[in-house]
Design a protein around this motif. Sequence first.
Motif, PDB file in Angstrom:
ATOM      1  N   GLY A 114       7.459 -15.701 -47.612  1.00  9.69           N
ATOM      2  CA  GLY A 114       8.502 -15.884 -46.618  1.00  9.69           C
ATOM      3  C   GLY A 114       8.175 -16.895 -45.546  1.00  9.69           C
ATOM      4  O   GLY A 114       8.859 -16.981 -44.531  1.00  9.69           O
ATOM      5  N   THR A 115       7.105 -17.677 -45.753  1.00  8.07           N
ATOM      6  CA  THR A 115       6.794 -18.719 -44.774  1.00  8.07           C
ATOM      7  C   THR A 115       7.869 -19.799 -44.812  1.00  8.07           C
ATOM      8  O   THR A 115       8.596 -19.944 -45.794  1.00  8.07           O
ATOM      9  CB  THR A 115       5.427 -19.356 -45.059  1.00  8.07           C
ATOM     10  N   SER A 116       7.953 -20.553 -43.744  1.00  3.61           N
ATOM     11  CA  SER A 116       8.996 -21.569 -43.656  1.00  3.61           C
ATOM     12  C   SER A 116       8.651 -22.837 -44.417  1.00  3.61           C
ATOM     13  O   SER A 116       9.501 -23.690 -44.615  1.00  3.61           O
ATOM     14  CB  SER A 116       9.260 -21.919 -42.187  1.00  3.61           C
ATOM     15  N   GLY A 117       7.388 -22.978 -44.835  1.00  2.11           N
ATOM     16  CA  GLY A 117       7.008 -24.166 -45.579  1.00  2.11           C
ATOM     17  C   GLY A 117       5.513 -24.377 -45.514  1.00  2.11           C
ATOM     18  O   GLY A 117       4.762 -23.492 -45.102  1.00  2.11           O
ATOM     19  N   VAL A 204      25.981 -21.619 -45.299  1.00  2.00           N
ATOM     20  CA  VAL A 204      24.546 -21.323 -45.428  1.00  2.00           C
ATOM     21  C   VAL A 204      24.211 -20.041 -44.676  1.00  2.00           C
ATOM     22  O   VAL A 204      23.488 -19.171 -45.190  1.00  2.00           O
ATOM     23  CB  VAL A 204      23.694 -22.492 -44.894  1.00  2.00           C
ATOM     24  N   ALA A 205      24.740 -19.889 -43.464  1.00  2.00           N
ATOM     25  CA  ALA A 205      24.476 -18.692 -42.665  1.00  2.00           C
ATOM     26  C   ALA A 205      24.981 -17.435 -43.382  1.00  2.00           C
ATOM     27  O   ALA A 205      24.311 -16.397 -43.385  1.00  2.00           O
ATOM     28  CB  ALA A 205      25.138 -18.820 -41.295  1.00  2.00           C
ATOM     29  N   ARG A 206      26.134 -17.535 -44.019  1.00  2.00           N
ATOM     30  CA  ARG A 206      26.694 -16.376 -44.727  1.00  2.00           C
ATOM     31  C   ARG A 206      25.879 -16.048 -45.972  1.00  2.00           C
ATOM     32  O   ARG A 206      25.686 -14.871 -46.299  1.00  2.00           O
ATOM     33  CB  ARG A 206      28.151 -16.650 -45.103  1.00  2.00           C
ATOM     34  N   VAL A 207      25.403 -17.092 -46.661  1.00  2.93           N
ATOM     35  CA  VAL A 207      24.553 -16.872 -47.840  1.00  2.93           C
ATOM     36  C   VAL A 207      23.284 -16.125 -47.431  1.00  2.93           C
ATOM     37  O   VAL A 207      22.897 -15.128 -48.063  1.00  2.93           O
ATOM     38  CB  VAL A 207      24.190 -18.213 -48.514  1.00  2.93           C
ATOM     39  N   LEU A 208      22.631 -16.590 -46.383  1.00  2.00           N
ATOM     40  CA  LEU A 208      21.399 -15.947 -45.927  1.00  2.00           C
ATOM     41  C   LEU A 208      21.659 -14.513 -45.492  1.00  2.00           C
ATOM     42  O   LEU A 208      20.882 -13.599 -45.812  1.00  2.00           O
ATOM     43  CB  LEU A 208      20.786 -16.741 -44.780  1.00  2.00           C
ATOM     44  N   MET A 209      22.757 -14.290 -44.781  1.00  4.65           N
ATOM     45  CA  MET A 209      23.067 -12.949 -44.290  1.00  4.65           C
ATOM     46  C   MET A 209      23.354 -11.989 -45.445  1.00  4.65           C
ATOM     47  O   MET A 209      22.817 -10.880 -45.505  1.00  4.65           O
ATOM     48  CB  MET A 209      24.271 -13.002 -43.353  1.00  4.65           C
ATOM     49  N   LYS A 210      24.192 -12.422 -46.392  1.00  4.46           N
ATOM     50  CA  LYS A 210      24.571 -11.550 -47.498  1.00  4.46           C
ATOM     51  C   LYS A 210      23.391 -11.221 -48.405  1.00  4.46           C
ATOM     52  O   LYS A 210      23.313 -10.120 -48.971  1.00  4.46           O
ATOM     53  CB  LYS A 210      25.690 -12.199 -48.318  1.00  4.46           C
ATOM     54  N   LEU A 211      22.481 -12.165 -48.560  1.00  3.11           N
ATOM     55  CA  LEU A 211      21.339 -11.963 -49.450  1.00  3.11           C
ATOM     56  C   LEU A 211      20.136 -11.373 -48.731  1.00  3.11           C
ATOM     57  O   LEU A 211      19.122 -11.066 -49.366  1.00  3.11           O
ATOM     58  CB  LEU A 211      20.958 -13.287 -50.118  1.00  3.11           C
ATOM     59  N   GLY A 212      20.242 -11.235 -47.410  1.00  4.78           N
ATOM     60  CA  GLY A 212      19.131 -10.683 -46.646  1.00  4.78           C
ATOM     61  C   GLY A 212      17.925 -11.597 -46.610  1.00  4.78           C
ATOM     62  O   GLY A 212      16.781 -11.135 -46.644  1.00  4.78           O
ATOM     63  N   LEU A 213      18.172 -12.891 -46.513  1.00  8.41           N
ATOM     64  CA  LEU A 213      17.097 -13.881 -46.537  1.00  8.41           C
ATOM     65  C   LEU A 213      16.879 -14.455 -45.142  1.00  8.41           C
ATOM     66  O   LEU A 213      17.807 -14.540 -44.332  1.00  8.41           O
ATOM     67  CB  LEU A 213      17.443 -15.010 -47.518  1.00  8.41           C
ATOM     68  N   ARG A 214      15.637 -14.896 -44.912  1.00  3.27           N
ATOM     69  CA  ARG A 214      15.262 -15.374 -43.581  1.00  3.27           C
ATOM     70  C   ARG A 214      15.675 -16.823 -43.351  1.00  3.27           C
ATOM     71  O   ARG A 214      16.115 -17.180 -42.265  1.00  3.27           O
ATOM     72  CB  ARG A 214      13.751 -15.225 -43.376  1.00  3.27           C
ATOM     73  N   ASP A 215      15.499 -17.689 -44.356  1.00  2.70           N
ATOM     74  CA  ASP A 215      15.766 -19.108 -44.153  1.00  2.70           C
ATOM     75  C   ASP A 215      16.023 -19.794 -45.489  1.00  2.70           C
ATOM     76  O   ASP A 215      16.113 -19.158 -46.532  1.00  2.70           O
ATOM     77  CB  ASP A 215      14.605 -19.784 -43.401  1.00  2.70           C
ATOM     78  N   ARG A 216      16.136 -21.124 -45.434  1.00  2.00           N
ATOM     79  CA  ARG A 216      16.471 -21.897 -46.622  1.00  2.00           C
ATOM     80  C   ARG A 216      15.394 -21.814 -47.695  1.00  2.00           C
ATOM     81  O   ARG A 216      15.685 -21.826 -48.883  1.00  2.00           O
ATOM     82  CB  ARG A 216      16.696 -23.371 -46.227  1.00  2.00           C
ATOM     83  N   THR A 217      14.138 -21.736 -47.272  1.00  2.00           N
ATOM     84  CA  THR A 217      13.062 -21.659 -48.243  1.00  2.00           C
ATOM     85  C   THR A 217      13.180 -20.395 -49.079  1.00  2.00           C
ATOM     86  O   THR A 217      13.051 -20.423 -50.307  1.00  2.00           O
ATOM     87  CB  THR A 217      11.695 -21.699 -47.541  1.00  2.00           C
ATOM     88  N   GLN A 218      13.429 -19.261 -48.419  1.00  5.06           N
ATOM     89  CA  GLN A 218      13.618 -18.023 -49.165  1.00  5.06           C
ATOM     90  C   GLN A 218      14.840 -18.112 -50.073  1.00  5.06           C
ATOM     91  O   GLN A 218      14.853 -17.542 -51.165  1.00  5.06           O
ATOM     92  CB  GLN A 218      13.766 -16.843 -48.207  1.00  5.06           C
ATOM     93  N   ALA A 219      15.859 -18.840 -49.633  1.00  2.00           N
ATOM     94  CA  ALA A 219      17.048 -19.013 -50.461  1.00  2.00           C
ATOM     95  C   ALA A 219      16.718 -19.780 -51.741  1.00  2.00           C
ATOM     96  O   ALA A 219      17.245 -19.476 -52.825  1.00  2.00           O
ATOM     97  CB  ALA A 219      18.143 -19.741 -49.674  1.00  2.00           C
ATOM     98  N   VAL A 220      15.832 -20.769 -51.640  1.00  2.26           N
ATOM     99  CA  VAL A 220      15.431 -21.541 -52.818  1.00  2.26           C
ATOM    100  C   VAL A 220      14.684 -20.650 -53.806  1.00  2.26           C
ATOM    101  O   VAL A 220      14.948 -20.658 -55.013  1.00  2.26           O
ATOM    102  CB  VAL A 220      14.567 -22.746 -52.413  1.00  2.26           C
ATOM    103  N   VAL A 221      13.729 -19.868 -53.296  1.00  2.00           N
ATOM    104  CA  VAL A 221      12.978 -18.954 -54.161  1.00  2.00           C
ATOM    105  C   VAL A 221      13.936 -17.982 -54.848  1.00  2.00           C
ATOM    106  O   VAL A 221      13.857 -17.750 -56.057  1.00  2.00           O
ATOM    107  CB  VAL A 221      11.914 -18.183 -53.352  1.00  2.00           C
ATOM    108  N   PHE A 222      14.859 -17.427 -54.069  1.00  2.00           N
ATOM    109  CA  PHE A 222      15.829 -16.470 -54.614  1.00  2.00           C
ATOM    110  C   PHE A 222      16.673 -17.102 -55.715  1.00  2.00           C
ATOM    111  O   PHE A 222      16.919 -16.495 -56.758  1.00  2.00           O
ATOM    112  CB  PHE A 222      16.739 -15.961 -53.489  1.00  2.00           C
ATOM    113  N   ALA A 223      17.131 -18.331 -55.475  1.00  2.00           N
ATOM    114  CA  ALA A 223      18.012 -18.996 -56.438  1.00  2.00           C
ATOM    115  C   ALA A 223      17.342 -19.187 -57.786  1.00  2.00           C
ATOM    116  O   ALA A 223      17.960 -18.986 -58.843  1.00  2.00           O
ATOM    117  CB  ALA A 223      18.472 -20.341 -55.879  1.00  2.00           C
ATOM    118  N   TYR A 224      16.066 -19.553 -57.778  1.00  2.00           N
ATOM    119  CA  TYR A 224      15.347 -19.736 -59.040  1.00  2.00           C
ATOM    120  C   TYR A 224      15.036 -18.400 -59.702  1.00  2.00           C
ATOM    121  O   TYR A 224      15.185 -18.236 -60.907  1.00  2.00           O
ATOM    122  CB  TYR A 224      14.050 -20.521 -58.803  1.00  2.00           C
ATOM    123  N   GLU A 225      14.580 -17.443 -58.925  1.00  2.00           N
ATOM    124  CA  GLU A 225      14.168 -16.166 -59.513  1.00  2.00           C
ATOM    125  C   GLU A 225      15.357 -15.351 -60.014  1.00  2.00           C
ATOM    126  O   GLU A 225      15.193 -14.516 -60.903  1.00  2.00           O
ATOM    127  CB  GLU A 225      13.369 -15.360 -58.485  1.00  2.00           C
TER     128      GLU A 225
END
Length: 236
Positions: A114-117, A204-225
Amino acid sequence: MTVHAGTAAPYEDGERAVIRVVLADDQVMVRAGLRMVVEREPGLEVVGEAADGAEAVELARRLRPDVVLMDISMPRLDGLAAARRLLGAPHPPKIIMLTTFDTDENLYAALKAGTSGFLLKVSPPEQLIKAIKAVASGDGLLDPAVTTRVIAAFARRHEPVTPPRLAELTPRETEVLRMLARGLTNAEIAGRLFVGEATVKTHVARVLMKLGLRDRTQAVVFAYESGVVTPGSPAR
C-alpha cells in the motif's frame, strides 16, 4: 533518532502548505544527502530522521508527517514491515520506498503493502522532489513504466480473482480504472473520454471509495489482480 521541535500536525507557511517529511535510512550519509535535497526545496521540511524501521514507525506515529521516505533494507524492522504497520493504522502518511536495486520482488511487495510508490536511491534530486510533491497531493504512481511492468510480471503468475466489490463500479468507472492501470494521467484519461479533468478526478475518487483503496497505486494493483486489465492488453 533526530526530531525537529514543533507541532505534529500539518501547518501553513504563509499561504503555502508545508509538506512535512520523515527520513528513514540506516545510513547517516544517505539521510544527510536526502535532508539537503528536501530542505533546499521551498515548501518541504524534514521534521525527523530514523535509523531503522522501528524508529520510523514510532517517529511517524508521533509526528504525523505527510510523507515518509523509507529505505527497504534496515535493521531491527525492515522498511516493508514498517510501512505495513504505518499503513494499517488510522491516518497513515504517504510512504515512498527507497531502494538500491530495481528488484521486481521488492517493488511489488512495496506496492502490495500500500505504499505510494518507490524510488531508486540513485534517482536525481529533481525526481525525488517531484515524487514527494506527487504523493503528498494524492498521486501514487511515480513511474508508470516501471510500476506497470512490475505488477504485470507478477500478475502473470496468478489467476485473476474478481472481488464482489468490482460489481459496484459503473461501466465508465471501470473504464477509468482500466486506464489508471495503464499509467494514464488524469489529463490523458480526460482526452480519451472527451471530458474535463475535474470529471476524471471525480471518477477516480469514486473508484477508490467504492473499492476501498487508498490511492492510484493500489488501484493499479487491484486492476491487474482482479483481471480488469491483463498483461499486454492495450489501454483503451
